[in-house]
Enzyme design. Sequence first.
Site, PDB file in Angstrom:
ATOM      1  N   ASP A  66     -29.889  17.757  48.443  1.00 66.00           N
ATOM      2  CA  ASP A  66     -31.208  18.213  47.991  1.00 66.00           C
ATOM      3  C   ASP A  66     -32.316  17.427  48.686  1.00 66.00           C
ATOM      4  O   ASP A  66     -33.335  17.983  49.087  1.00 66.00           O
ATOM      5  CB  ASP A  66     -31.344  18.046  46.470  1.00 66.00           C
ATOM      6  N   ASP A  82     -26.994   4.332  48.393  1.00 64.59           N
ATOM      7  CA  ASP A  82     -28.409   3.967  48.180  1.00 64.59           C
ATOM      8  C   ASP A  82     -29.112   3.796  49.524  1.00 64.59           C
ATOM      9  O   ASP A  82     -30.255   4.235  49.707  1.00 64.59           O
ATOM     10  CB  ASP A  82     -28.545   2.721  47.288  1.00 64.59           C
ATOM     11  N   ASP A 101     -24.408  16.077  46.208  1.00 67.16           N
ATOM     12  CA  ASP A 101     -25.344  16.909  45.455  1.00 67.16           C
ATOM     13  C   ASP A 101     -26.766  16.361  45.619  1.00 67.16           C
ATOM     14  O   ASP A 101     -27.712  17.079  45.965  1.00 67.16           O
ATOM     15  CB  ASP A 101     -24.912  16.862  43.967  1.00 67.16           C
TER      16      ASP A 101
END
Length: 355
Positions: free
Chosen positions: A248, A220, A244
């Site tokens: 991005d 986080d 993943d």
Amino acid sequence: MEYKIVVMPGDGIGKEIAEGAVSIIKKIEEKYKHKFTINYADIGGIAIDNHGTPLPQKTIDMCKESDGIILGAVGGPKWDHLNGDERPEKGLLNIRKELGLYTNLRPAIVYEPLKEASPLKSEIIGEGLDICIVRELTGGIYFGEKGVKEDGTAYDVLSYNEKEIRRIAIKGFETAMKRNKKITSVDKSNVLESSRLWRKIVIEVSRDYPEVELNHMYVDNAAMQLLINPTQFDVILTMNMFGDILSDEASMITGSIGMLPSASIGEKYGLYEPIHGSAPDIAGQDIANPIAAILSAAMMFKHSMGLTEEGTAVERAVEEVLNEGIRTRDIYTDSAKLVGTKEMVSLIAEKISSW
Ligand code: NAD
């Protein structure tokens, strides 16, 4: 030297941009006097049309005999009605599994002349952002046991064993050794048992790389730090799902999805592809940005063939063309020179022959 290269153009813009990568590969062959044998194979939607399956056995066999593999992109509306195992994207997941490609390398680089295309303020990006995300690709929650219980509860199991963590950690440290020798291992060890094992093994592996500075970060916080202080990162090492999502996020900092290559590598094989999809909305119009595919070829030269000089030449050609203000539509800003896919490829190729 002689090398066998398999090119899987796939669907949509995959064909146009893979062709661009092939032109650059041929230019390198000519300039550096190599012999590249290029064979084409079907994957994704085109493979469904031609062979009734998104990953024909012939494609797998060809890849297993190659020194490097280039993939365009798969998928498109024509095959959207298909389910699960029949879909074009399944071809991609299966080839990664077949070839044991457990490492995904995703560089996120902000090129100086494209700084204004980034959604972040230029003072946050600094002098030049260059991060490499090393993501575990064949384990974790995406591959764990999953299902729906009788009472309707859905579950996905997140597990990692020591071997899976150790081999990706080694790839992470090896990558860091070739860069700025700094690695941030991202986990959620305050909550997850699998992350606690992850951290323990990463620390063990780090003892073999005393030159590399290691720090740990919860996922986080990493998501936040990528937006407020991205230049602190060199290599980010992380597990499948966190990688993943973070890759991005990092890719968007660089401005355009059409710029970013990736490598999926295992012990024996390497598959190189742009991070973007088949972009059916712009397919066949000669407007797709071929740079992600071309930079994927540069990664193939470096990682699968040990052709560092050749890979660097491709990267330099891309940079010089961008420095001259030449742009495809996705990275176009006022006062730049707008070109199509084919012209961008030719200009990059010309640079390589001009030195
Ligand atoms: P996409 O990446 O194909 O396109 C997203 C947006 O970015 C579109 O507006 C597109 O025009 C643009 N874009 C993408 N690549 C570009 C390039 N090189 N130059 C200029 N603009 C570019 O994602 P999507 O629209 O969500 O998916 C389209 C299809 O691709 C779907 O079938 C999806 O499943 C598939 N897909 C495949 C891969 C892959 O093959 N690795 C990855 C993601 C999506």
